[in-house]
Design an enzyme around this catalytic site. Structure first.
Site, mmCIF file in Angstrom:
data_model
loop_
_atom_site.group_PDB
_atom_site.id
_atom_site.type_symbol
_atom_site.label_atom_id
_atom_site.label_comp_id
_atom_site.label_asym_id
_atom_site.label_seq_id
_atom_site.Cartn_x
_atom_site.Cartn_y
_atom_site.Cartn_z
ATOM 1 C CD GLU A 214 -2.935 1.134 2.304
ATOM 2 O OE1 GLU A 214 -4.087 1.529 2.114
ATOM 3 O OE2 GLU A 214 -2.528 0.755 3.415
ATOM 4 N N GLY A 347 2.780 1.901 10.895
ATOM 5 C CA GLY A 347 2.566 1.257 12.179
ATOM 6 C C GLY A 347 2.176 -0.194 11.968
ATOM 7 C CB ALA A 348 -0.096 -2.307 11.707
ATOM 8 C CG MET A 349 -0.135 -3.270 4.866
ATOM 9 S SD MET A 349 -1.156 -1.866 4.388
ATOM 10 C CE MET A 349 -2.276 -2.654 3.236
ATOM 11 C CG ASN A 351 -0.380 -6.913 4.039
ATOM 12 O OD1 ASN A 351 -0.378 -6.077 3.161
ATOM 13 N ND2 ASN A 351 0.551 -6.965 4.981
ATOM 14 C CG HIS A 383 -6.557 0.809 12.507
ATOM 15 N ND1 HIS A 383 -6.981 2.113 12.531
ATOM 16 C CD2 HIS A 383 -6.113 0.592 11.228
ATOM 17 C CE1 HIS A 383 -6.815 2.660 11.348
ATOM 18 N NE2 HIS A 383 -6.277 1.753 10.534
ATOM 19 C CD GLU A 384 -3.591 -2.147 10.535
ATOM 20 O OE1 GLU A 384 -4.050 -2.379 9.395
ATOM 21 O OE2 GLU A 384 -3.154 -1.039 10.869
ATOM 22 C CG HIS A 387 -8.169 -1.702 7.570
ATOM 23 N ND1 HIS A 387 -8.898 -0.799 6.837
ATOM 24 C CD2 HIS A 387 -7.183 -0.980 8.176
ATOM 25 C CE1 HIS A 387 -8.390 0.411 6.977
ATOM 26 N NE2 HIS A 387 -7.346 0.341 7.791
ATOM 27 C CD GLU A 406 -6.072 3.341 6.554
ATOM 28 O OE1 GLU A 406 -6.258 3.050 7.750
ATOM 29 O OE2 GLU A 406 -5.459 2.591 5.780
#
Length: 943
Positions: A214, A347-349, A351, A383-384, A387, A406
């Site tokens: 991303e 911070g994080a992704m 995927n 949060h992740e 998503h 986001e």
């Protein structure tokens, strides 16, 4: 993706970073030779009750539940035409070919830091096509074919990061084709695409290979249709050494031994997903597993740290259950992996099924961690996971919808934490955290609308900011407050069910919320998301319990031009009086006059601060509200928001700073750490404007702070005991930090004594919640021995958190010789990893000498900074911001402007503009208020 904490947790932890792209010069080569997309190869080196309301004007009545006036529709119509015009100019891939399925095989080489790849892409032909264009960057293509036959030639456009395959014969609509590409690429050290991450184990440097795609970096790993709307399925295959672990989005289908050293790991086919959510990792990894949920949850890390993943594994199980219930859609993949990465720009992704994190945002030692870090890890993980539904299952059509992706995950993380950890009372912190971050950035002239049209891909990275995350979240919270929590969640669930596995526009969610709430969410959101800025609501008391409410745009520089103040926002007033909170009232004109329903002289606008605006009262009302807060009439959210509004208005010159000081003086007995945090934060903001002015001003503010803290220090002190609950620990931490920063002698002595025992081997001498403050305080008042001790901690830390605390504190050293020595170490990657460069810079920005030293370093190292942190990647933005935003004088601003005048600012131009706006705000405050503030401080005995 959750940004690192530069924006979100600046005062407590680490600055935030995001993702971006890099373009190089155009190169065009025939496909008959080995060709490279993206130019030559580089060296392999983010309630209470309602009541009837009395109104002067009948047209104002019940406006809250009615459609927004037609004048907004007219404005929106104009905006929509403009946006559609801009969108028609987007630099996007042609629509003649649609990808259906990718079969990708990759083999990383840790000796040469390269990888070999083979991609087979199944295509659906939509139009008569003589060529196929997809994205490709920094890849060398060795062999290409279509349906086994010849491709005539390949052209590369490195500015647009594309490769165009010219076909020997045309494809016709309805044809299915297979594009076959063999290629190689760079296992880079830029934390983008398919890259290498390093770590030390048993004194040796080791590597793992991981991904960060991303927003537009899948093209660095394999040729792809690298836009969110081009969803497809993926078969990922990884060739690696037999003793290493291979991970991807899906579970393992098969493992084939190739020879004595290598194996091929094939993963099951993914569901439909966008390229930016594809992920794969190869490395020496261990895991801890939780089986409380219906699919296995594993937290991976490099060996020796896996036990620190227990908290996140357990939290993930609870969170997935929570989201299953709230969205009424089961988590759709067969497993969920969370992986700690040593080098990570965000911070994080999120995927799909393989979520990656900075180590400090996933792993923690529950026995030796600050409460702030524990909350941070909790929010990042939740949060992740949000998503996985909102963003992954249902995905934005294009990046101008990023904010909803986001903003929703940000709002949902707070919402989930409130349910999972009710003792944290997170909505109190929300006002001082997310809302204030939104208002802070959006108060700058260089801000942008939440929904900002994107034309070029290099613009995408710059919208990973507080507008997309914090303001986006705040708008959603405001709408939730309007339509009701149950209706909002039902609308989201309906939206996800209707569009799952597809792509959407923002209006798709608004229509779902319209349907369940019966309210015109679409028109309200169009104004709040397509217009830049937010309003300042001026309240005038007319007598007879009448108020005149007037809205104008708020700018931190207090110099709004008429052309910048044309938007009329629908302002949800939520007026609090002794009768309760009226939630049926909205201001949707420039000015209105209303009648209060009581005569007891108590009211407050924006109850609990769910509205995105600031409120300016008359001088006497600030004092009355201060007393109301002391008397218990205001909630914690009210008190935090009131302090934040007063502090911001004072910093921006809308009210005199002494109004702010007089307000907070009434709250010496305040018991909420959230309120204290906001009070201290605003005092620090005012101090920062006078950093290069008469030092007596900041000395006076320190004296004021010391007096303000004296009552609470006498009552609770700052020694944290095992019996202290979390709120008590937080309060003591905030008070101790404030006392230390104000230079209170007892706080400084306490830090020095604790630090002496700590470096002598007593690791219990400093409570984890106080460690960062202790380190910073001893650095500020320390000598070479202190400097060497802190430097020793950074080189041989007991934990990553301890290292980062010491690294930040080193920037607070005052001795000029030591500052020069330290600045020379900032480019030493064995001490300061690329992902952490902002940590010591943040320490330098806290004092005058540090700011000057940092600017000198920045100028000296400019060429090397460009090499290490290309402007198309995110970190350069934050280096520029930190290095320039500490100044407070006109000549300093000009110095910065002159330095950048003839430099290419692509990739960080918006960050630089925001920094200069911040400097302008401080210039205005220091030049206009220095004399008055100094006089007030002296008059009141603060010397």
């Amino acid at each position: 993706m959750l940004l690192s904490s530069m924006l979100r947790f600046t005062s407590k932890q680490f600055p935030h970073l995001s993702r971006g792209v890099c373009a190089s010069s155009l190169c065009r080569l025939s496909c008959s030779a080995q060709v490279t997309c993206g130019g030559s190869r580089e060296s392999l080196s983010r309630y209470p009750c309602n009541y009837s309301f009395f109104i002067l004007r009948s047209k104002f009545k019940n406006r809250y539940s009615q459609h927004i006036p037609k004048r907004f529709m007219t404005t929106e119509s104009t905006d929509r035409s403009r946006i559609e015009s801009v969108n028609s100019k987007r630099e996007v891939l042609p629509t003649n070919i649609k990808p259906l399925h990718y079969d990708v095989t990759l083999e990383p080489n840790f000796d040469t830091f390269t990888f070999d790849g083979h991609a087979k892409i199944d295509l659906d032909v939509k139009e008569v096509s003589h060529s196929i264009t997809l994205n490709c960057l920094e890849l060398t293509l060795h062999k290409t074919s279509l349906n086994g036959g010849e491709i005539r030639k390949v052209d590369f456009d490195t500015e647009r990061q594309t490769a165009t395959f010219h076909l020997a014969s045309a494809l016709t609509p309805g044809d299915h084709a297979k594009l076959d590409i063999k290629f190689s690429g760079i296992l880079n050290d830029k934390m983008a695409g398919f890259y290498r991450s390093s770590y030390i184990e048993d004194g040796k440097k080791k590597y793992l290979a991981t991904t960060q795609f991303e927003a537009t970096d899948c093209r660095r790993a394999f040729p792809s249709f690298d836009e969110p709307a081009w969803k497809a399925t993926f078969d990922i295959n990884l060739i690696t050494q037999r003793d290493l672990v291979a991970l991807s989005n899906m579970d393992v289908k098969s493992t084939t031994i190739l020879d004595s050293d290598r194996k091929l790991v094939a993963f099951n086919t993914t569901p439909l997903m966008s390229t930016y959510l594809v992920a794969f990792i190869v490395g020496d990894l261990k895991y801890i597993e939780n089986n409380d949920y219906r699919v296995p949850i594993r937290v991976y890390s490099t060996p020796g740290s896996e036990h620190l993943g227990r908290y996140s594994a357990d939290l993930a199980a609870k969170s997935l259950k929570f989201f299953d219930e709230k969205f009424d859609i089961p988590y759709p993949l067969p497993k969920c992996d969370l992986v700690a990465i040593h080098d990570f720009s965000a911070g994080a992704m999120e995927n799909f099924g393989l979520i990656t994190f900075r180590t400090v945002d996933l792993l923690l030692d529950e026995q030796n961690v600050t409460l702030a870090v524990k909350k941070r890890v909790t929010e990042v993980v939740v949060h992740e996971l949000a998503h996985q539904w909102f963003g992954n299952l249902v995905t934005m059509e294009y990046w101008d919808g990023l904010w909803l992706n986001e903003g929703f995950a940000t709002w949902m993380s707070w919402y989930a934490c409130d349910t999972l950890f009710p003792e944290w009372k997170v909505w109190e912190s929300y006002v001082s955290d997310t809302l204030q971050h939104a208002l802070s950035l959006d108060s700058l002239r260089s801000s942008h609308p939440i929904e900002v049209p994107i034309v070029r891909e290099d613009q995408i990275d710059q919208i990973f900011d507080a507008i997309s995350y914090s303001k986006g979240s705040s708008v959603l919270k405001m709408i939730t407050n309007w339509v009701g929590e149950d209706a909002f969640i039902e609308g989201v669930s309906n939206y996800l069910k209707k569009h799952k596995w597809g792509n959407t526009k923002n209006t798709d969610l608004w229509l779902a919320l319209n349907e369940v709430s019966g309210k015109n969410v679409t028109d309200v959101m169009d104004i709040w998301t397509k217009k830049v800025g937010f309003p300042l609501l001026k309240v005038e008391e007319l007598g007879d319990n009448k108020l005149r409410l007037t809205q104008n745009r708020f700018l931190a520089t207090n110099d709004v031009k008429k052309t910048e103040d044309e938007t009329i926002f629908p302002i949800f007033l939520d007026l609090k009086t002794s009768k309760g909170i009226n939630k049926q009232l909205v201001l949707n004109s420039r000015s209105e006059t209303i009648q209060l329903p009581t005569s007891d002289d108590f009211y407050k606008v924006n109850a609990n601060h769910s509205g995105i605006y600031r409120v300016s009262y008359e001088t006497e009302r600030w004092m009355k509200l201060g007393q109301d807060g002391a008397d218990g009439k205001l909630s914690v959210e009210d008190r935090v928001g009131l302090v934040a509004d007063a502090g911001s208005l004072a910093s921006s010159g809308y009210i005199r700073p002494e109004n702010y000081f007089n307000l907070v003086k009434l709250w010496k007995n305040e018991e909420s750490y959230v309120v204290w945090e906001q009070i201290i934060g605003n005092l620090a903001s005012i101090k920062s404007a006078f950093l290069f002015s008469d030092p007596r001003i900041n000395e006076g503010i320190d004296a004021f702070t010391a007096e303000l803290l004296s009552t609470v220090i006498a009552r609770i002190g700052w020694n944290i005991s095992p019996t202290d609950n979390e709120s008590a620990q937080e309060l003591k931490s905030v008070i101790f930090s404030a006392a230390s920063n104000a230079g209170m002698e007892n706080a400084v002595t306490y830090s020095q004594e604790c630090f002496s025992r700590y470096i002598s081997g007593d690791k219990q001498a400093i409570h984890p919640n106080l460690r960062s403050t202790v380190f910073g305080t001893v650095a500020r008042f320390g000598n070479r021995e202190t400097y060497e001790s802190l430097l020793g901690i950074t080189r041989n830390p007991n934990s990553e958190i301890e290292k980062l605390a010491a690294l930040r504190s080193l920037g607070k050293i005052r001795d000029p010789e030591l500052l020069d020595e330290f600045s020379a170490l900032l480019m030493d990657r064995s001490l300061v990893k690329s992902q952490d460069i902002h940590i010591p810079l943040a320490g330098l920005r806290t004092h005058k000498s540090g700011i000057e030293t940092m600017w000198g370093w920045f100028i000296r190292e400019w060429s090397e900074l460009l090499r290490q942190f290309p402007p198309g990647l995110p970190i350069m933005r934050y280096i520029v911001q930190i290095s320039t935003s500490g100044f407070t004088l006109r000549e300093q601003k000009k110095m910065v402007e002159d330095f950048f005048a003839h430099k290419d600012q692509k990739g960080f131009d918006q960050a630089l503009a925001q920094s200069l706006d911040t400097v302008s705000m401080k210039i205005a405050l220091s030049s206009n208020e220095a004399t008055n503030l100094q006089r007030w401080l002296v008059k009141n005995g603060y010397k």
